[in-house]
Write a protein that holds these residues in place. Structure first.
Motif, PDB file in Angstrom:
ATOM      1  N   LYS A 130       0.826  -1.203   0.000  1.00  0.00           N
ATOM      2  CA  LYS A 130       0.000   0.000   0.000  1.00  0.00           C
ATOM      3  C   LYS A 130       0.863   1.257   0.000  1.00  0.00           C
ATOM      4  CE  LYS A 130      -4.373  -1.607   1.907  1.00  0.00           C
ATOM      5  NZ  LYS A 130      -5.412  -1.412   2.940  1.00  0.00           N
ATOM      6  N   ALA A 131       1.976   1.181   0.747  1.00  0.00           N
ATOM      7  CA  ALA A 131       2.895   2.335   0.757  1.00  0.00           C
ATOM      8  C   ALA A 131       3.475   2.570  -0.639  1.00  0.00           C
ATOM      9  CB  ALA A 131       4.013   2.100   1.770  1.00  0.00           C
ATOM     10  N   GLN A 132       3.799   1.459  -1.312  1.00  0.00           N
ATOM     11  CA  GLN A 132       4.333   1.576  -2.674  1.00  0.00           C
ATOM     12  C   GLN A 132       3.274   2.127  -3.629  1.00  0.00           C
ATOM     13  OE1 GLN A 132       5.727  -2.127  -4.284  1.00  0.00           O
ATOM     14  NE2 GLN A 132       6.830  -1.162  -5.962  1.00  0.00           N
ATOM     15  N   GLN A 133       2.043   1.623  -3.461  1.00  0.00           N
ATOM     16  CA  GLN A 133       0.955   2.121  -4.302  1.00  0.00           C
ATOM     17  C   GLN A 133       0.698   3.597  -4.045  1.00  0.00           C
ATOM     18  OE1 GLN A 133      -2.190  -0.525  -3.185  1.00  0.00           O
ATOM     19  NE2 GLN A 133      -1.160  -2.335  -4.024  1.00  0.00           N
ATOM     20  N   LEU A 134       0.773   3.962  -2.768  1.00  0.00           N
ATOM     21  CA  LEU A 134       0.582   5.371  -2.404  1.00  0.00           C
ATOM     22  C   LEU A 134       1.688   6.231  -3.005  1.00  0.00           C
ATOM     23  CD1 LEU A 134      -0.926   7.524  -0.783  1.00  0.00           C
ATOM     24  CD2 LEU A 134       0.532   6.949   1.183  1.00  0.00           C
ATOM     25  N   ALA A 135       2.928   5.733  -2.942  1.00  0.00           N
ATOM     26  CA  ALA A 135       4.059   6.493  -3.505  1.00  0.00           C
ATOM     27  C   ALA A 135       3.908   6.631  -5.015  1.00  0.00           C
ATOM     28  CB  ALA A 135       5.366   5.786  -3.164  1.00  0.00           C
ATOM     29  N   HIS A 136       3.475   5.543  -5.676  1.00  0.00           N
ATOM     30  CA  HIS A 136       3.316   5.580  -7.140  1.00  0.00           C
ATOM     31  C   HIS A 136       2.225   6.576  -7.533  1.00  0.00           C
ATOM     32  CE1 HIS A 136       3.598   4.065 -11.226  1.00  0.00           C
ATOM     33  NE2 HIS A 136       2.284   4.003 -11.257  1.00  0.00           N
ATOM     34  N   ARG A 137       1.099   6.503  -6.810  1.00  0.00           N
ATOM     35  CA  ARG A 137      -0.004   7.420  -7.125  1.00  0.00           C
ATOM     36  C   ARG A 137       0.395   8.862  -6.805  1.00  0.00           C
ATOM     37  NH1 ARG A 137      -5.660   6.180  -6.938  1.00  0.00           N
ATOM     38  NH2 ARG A 137      -5.034   3.979  -6.859  1.00  0.00           N
ATOM     39  N   GLN A 170      -2.384   7.108 -16.723  1.00  0.00           N
ATOM     40  CA  GLN A 170      -1.662   6.339 -15.697  1.00  0.00           C
ATOM     41  C   GLN A 170      -2.476   6.265 -14.402  1.00  0.00           C
ATOM     42  OE1 GLN A 170       2.293   7.869 -15.089  1.00  0.00           O
ATOM     43  NE2 GLN A 170       2.859   7.724 -17.242  1.00  0.00           N
ATOM     44  N   TRP A 171      -3.102   7.383 -14.039  1.00  0.00           N
ATOM     45  CA  TRP A 171      -3.943   7.409 -12.842  1.00  0.00           C
ATOM     46  C   TRP A 171      -5.063   6.373 -12.959  1.00  0.00           C
ATOM     47  CZ3 TRP A 171      -4.221  10.153  -8.204  1.00  0.00           C
ATOM     48  CH2 TRP A 171      -5.429  10.039  -7.513  1.00  0.00           C
ATOM     49  N   GLN A 172      -5.754   6.358 -14.095  1.00  0.00           N
ATOM     50  CA  GLN A 172      -6.866   5.424 -14.287  1.00  0.00           C
ATOM     51  C   GLN A 172      -6.383   3.976 -14.262  1.00  0.00           C
ATOM     52  OE1 GLN A 172      -8.305   7.227 -17.989  1.00  0.00           O
ATOM     53  NE2 GLN A 172     -10.208   7.785 -16.921  1.00  0.00           N
ATOM     54  N   ASP A 173      -5.252   3.714 -14.937  1.00  0.00           N
ATOM     55  CA  ASP A 173      -4.718   2.343 -14.956  1.00  0.00           C
ATOM     56  C   ASP A 173      -4.358   1.876 -13.550  1.00  0.00           C
ATOM     57  OD1 ASP A 173      -5.032   2.278 -17.674  1.00  0.00           O
ATOM     58  OD2 ASP A 173      -2.921   2.710 -18.139  1.00  0.00           O
ATOM     59  N   HIS A 174      -3.702   2.758 -12.795  1.00  0.00           N
ATOM     60  CA  HIS A 174      -3.293   2.377 -11.448  1.00  0.00           C
ATOM     61  C   HIS A 174      -4.504   2.213 -10.533  1.00  0.00           C
ATOM     62  CE1 HIS A 174      -1.343   2.740  -7.458  1.00  0.00           C
ATOM     63  NE2 HIS A 174      -0.344   2.133  -8.063  1.00  0.00           N
ATOM     64  N   ASP A 187      -9.029  10.001  -1.728  1.00  0.00           N
ATOM     65  CA  ASP A 187      -9.734  11.276  -1.917  1.00  0.00           C
ATOM     66  C   ASP A 187      -8.772  12.453  -1.957  1.00  0.00           C
ATOM     67  OD1 ASP A 187     -12.066   9.855  -1.941  1.00  0.00           O
ATOM     68  OD2 ASP A 187     -12.675  10.371   0.113  1.00  0.00           O
ATOM     69  N   ALA A 188      -7.764  12.442  -1.062  1.00  0.00           N
ATOM     70  CA  ALA A 188      -6.814  13.569  -1.009  1.00  0.00           C
ATOM     71  C   ALA A 188      -5.986  13.654  -2.288  1.00  0.00           C
ATOM     72  CB  ALA A 188      -5.902  13.412   0.213  1.00  0.00           C
ATOM     73  N   LEU A 189      -5.518  12.501  -2.774  1.00  0.00           N
ATOM     74  CA  LEU A 189      -4.704  12.506  -3.992  1.00  0.00           C
ATOM     75  C   LEU A 189      -5.538  12.900  -5.206  1.00  0.00           C
ATOM     76  CD1 LEU A 189      -2.488   9.344  -3.425  1.00  0.00           C
ATOM     77  CD2 LEU A 189      -1.733  11.726  -3.472  1.00  0.00           C
ATOM     78  N   TRP A 190      -6.748  12.400  -5.278  1.00  0.00           N
ATOM     79  CA  TRP A 190      -7.602  12.757  -6.429  1.00  0.00           C
ATOM     80  C   TRP A 190      -7.916  14.256  -6.422  1.00  0.00           C
ATOM     81  CZ3 TRP A 190      -8.829  12.169 -11.063  1.00  0.00           C
ATOM     82  CH2 TRP A 190      -9.988  12.723 -11.609  1.00  0.00           C
ATOM     83  N   LYS A 191      -8.107  14.812  -5.228  1.00  0.00           N
ATOM     84  CA  LYS A 191      -8.366  16.248  -5.129  1.00  0.00           C
ATOM     85  C   LYS A 191      -7.183  17.045  -5.671  1.00  0.00           C
ATOM     86  CE  LYS A 191      -9.764  19.790  -1.800  1.00  0.00           C
ATOM     87  NZ  LYS A 191     -10.081  20.064  -0.357  1.00  0.00           N
ATOM     88  N   ARG A 192      -5.970  16.625  -5.328  1.00  0.00           N
ATOM     89  CA  ARG A 192      -4.764  17.310  -5.831  1.00  0.00           C
ATOM     90  C   ARG A 192      -4.629  17.142  -7.345  1.00  0.00           C
ATOM     91  NH1 ARG A 192       0.209  15.175  -2.468  1.00  0.00           N
ATOM     92  NH2 ARG A 192       1.300  16.389  -4.083  1.00  0.00           N
ATOM     93  N   PHE A 193      -4.854  15.923  -7.827  1.00  0.00           N
ATOM     94  CA  PHE A 193      -4.710  15.666  -9.260  1.00  0.00           C
ATOM     95  C   PHE A 193      -5.734  16.475 -10.060  1.00  0.00           C
ATOM     96  CE2 PHE A 193      -5.261  13.276 -13.203  1.00  0.00           C
ATOM     97  CZ  PHE A 193      -3.949  13.072 -13.576  1.00  0.00           C
TER      98      PHE A 193
END
Length: 429
Positions: A130-137, A170-174, A187-193
């Protein structure tokens, strides 16, 4: 137990005899560490059949344990293993089967410990994943924010738009295949993106809106210049109009640029108006040059006549001959433009030579110049006389050191006088 179920193989029954027995009534007992427990009853069967039935239960339970041990060794997901262990544990504790329940219980203990270790490992792996996924996103979001933070005036919009679209893909694929994040992180990352995309789109729209306005202004300015150029294209005031075209060209260079396609089209129209004028001027000059071709022949002959004056030997005759050439030169008229500078320079060379000869004669005969030259020579002669008198007096008095000093000075004055006399003679010749 009512019905005849599948019985254990003979070797399984034989093994079960070491851990249990069946009486003549079909009741089966299992022995655990010296204590005998009733497993159950298998009526209407022989003692061996009854024992085989409960031995088969043990075999099934042991097989489940063996399977769990293999899965643990293979690091299979351990989430559902505890349920199986608890189920087998219930059977062991209830003494519902015949076999080595002590060994099976020990294996279950070992499995429970291994499952705990596996579950802890899986939790850590899940946390790391999850940390890796969070870092990638997060990296995708930061890349989008970097694109959005560019200076709109320096942004390469085609490249940057493609980059932003790539990041969204890339966002959608991930999001589909990269594993779910916590709702708060998602939610926080999508808001920033989303904010980065909105900012980028706003900057792009503002830039192209401003660009459209600049292009429109440039188009208006240059269409005005084209209108002026086209109005001048039929003029026959060659010199004045050529100057106006130079001014128009300066204003064109200072004007803002439109889009490349529009600017090229505007330039083509502007250049066409210029070409029309300058082509007409060239044609007119060519016609004039043809008319002046005969004049060139006359002036070439006059040049040949003028060059015979050189070198100037008789100034008065030279001036008279040159005046005749100059009068006929003016009467001959203009020559073709390509030859104008050359023939004028060649005649001017003859005129300059005659003028120089005239100036030289004036200097030689100028009374003031003569008087000034004679005065300088007289002063030098007087100085020489004084020096010579001083030298003779020193000799008569026997002053050898004074004689030694005055002798070279006297010779220097004589040399200076001779040099001045030579210059005066040369000047007056």
């Amino acid at each position: 137990e009512g019905t005849h179920a599948a019985l254990a193989p003979a070797d399984s029954v034989e093994r079960a005899r070491a851990f249990g027995r069946a009486d003549e009534n079909g009741t089966v007992y299992v022995s655990v560490q010296g204590t005998e427990y009733a497993c159950g009853q298998f009526p209407d069967a022989t003692p061996d059949e009854a024992l085989a039935y409960f031995a088969r239960k043990f075999d099934d339970a042991e097989a489940q344990v063996a399977l769990l041990e293999q899965r643990i060794a293979a690091k299979a997901p351990a989430g559902d293993m505890r349920k199986t262990v608890d189920h087998v544990r219930e059977q062991v504790d209830a003494h519902t089967m015949v076999g080595d329940l002590t060994d099976l219980s020990t294996r279950l203990d070992t499995l429970e410990d291994a499952i705990k270790v596996a579950l802890n490992r899986e939790r850590e792996e899940t946390k790391a994943a999850k940390a890796q996924q969070l870092a990638h996103r997060t990296a995708i979001v930061e890349a989008a924010e970097e694109v959005a933070a560019q200076d709109p005036a320096k942004t390469q919009w085609k490249h940057s738009s493609a980059r932003m679209a790539e990041l969204f893909s890339q966002w959608q694929d991930h999001q589909r295949s990269g594993g779910r994040l916590s709702k708060s992180d998602e939610d926080a990352l999508w808001k920033r993106f989303r904010k980065a995309r909105t900012t980028f789109d706003r900057h792009r729209k503002a830039f192209f809106s401003s660009l459209d306005e600049t292009n429109a202004k440039a188009k208006r300015v240059k269409e005005g210049l084209i209108k002026e150029a086209e109005a001048l294209s039929s003029s026959t005031e060659w010199g004045e109009t050529a100057g106006k075209y130079r001014e128009l060209m300066d204003r064109w260079k200072e004007a803002p640029r439109a889009s490349r396609k529009e600017d090229d089209a505007l330039w083509a129209r502007f250049r066409a108006a210029q070409d029309a004028f300058f082509s007409a001027r060239t044609a007119a000059n060519e016609r004039i040059d043809q008319e002046y071709a005969g004049n060139l022949t006359v002036k070439e002959q006059l040049l040949a006549e003028a060059k015979q004056i050189l070198p100037v030997k008789d100034l008065d005759a030279a001036k008279k001959q040159l005046a005749s050439v100059q009068q006929r030169w003016e009467e001959a008229g203009k020559v073709p433009r390509a030859h104008m500078r050359r023939v004028e320079n060649e005649l001017r060379a003859v005129e300059d030579a005659v003028k120089k000869a005239e100036d030289d004669r004036w200097r030689r005969t100028d009374p003031e110049t003569k008087a000034r030259s004679n005065s300088m020579l007289s002063q030098l002669e007087n100085k020489i006389a004084d020096q010579r008198a001083a030298l003779e007096a020193a000799r008569a008095a026997g002053f050898a050191d004074v004689v030694a000093e005055l002798g070279p000075k006297n010779r220097a004055l004589l040399a200076e006088r001779d040099d001045l006399q030579a210059k005066i003679d040369e000047y007056h010749r």
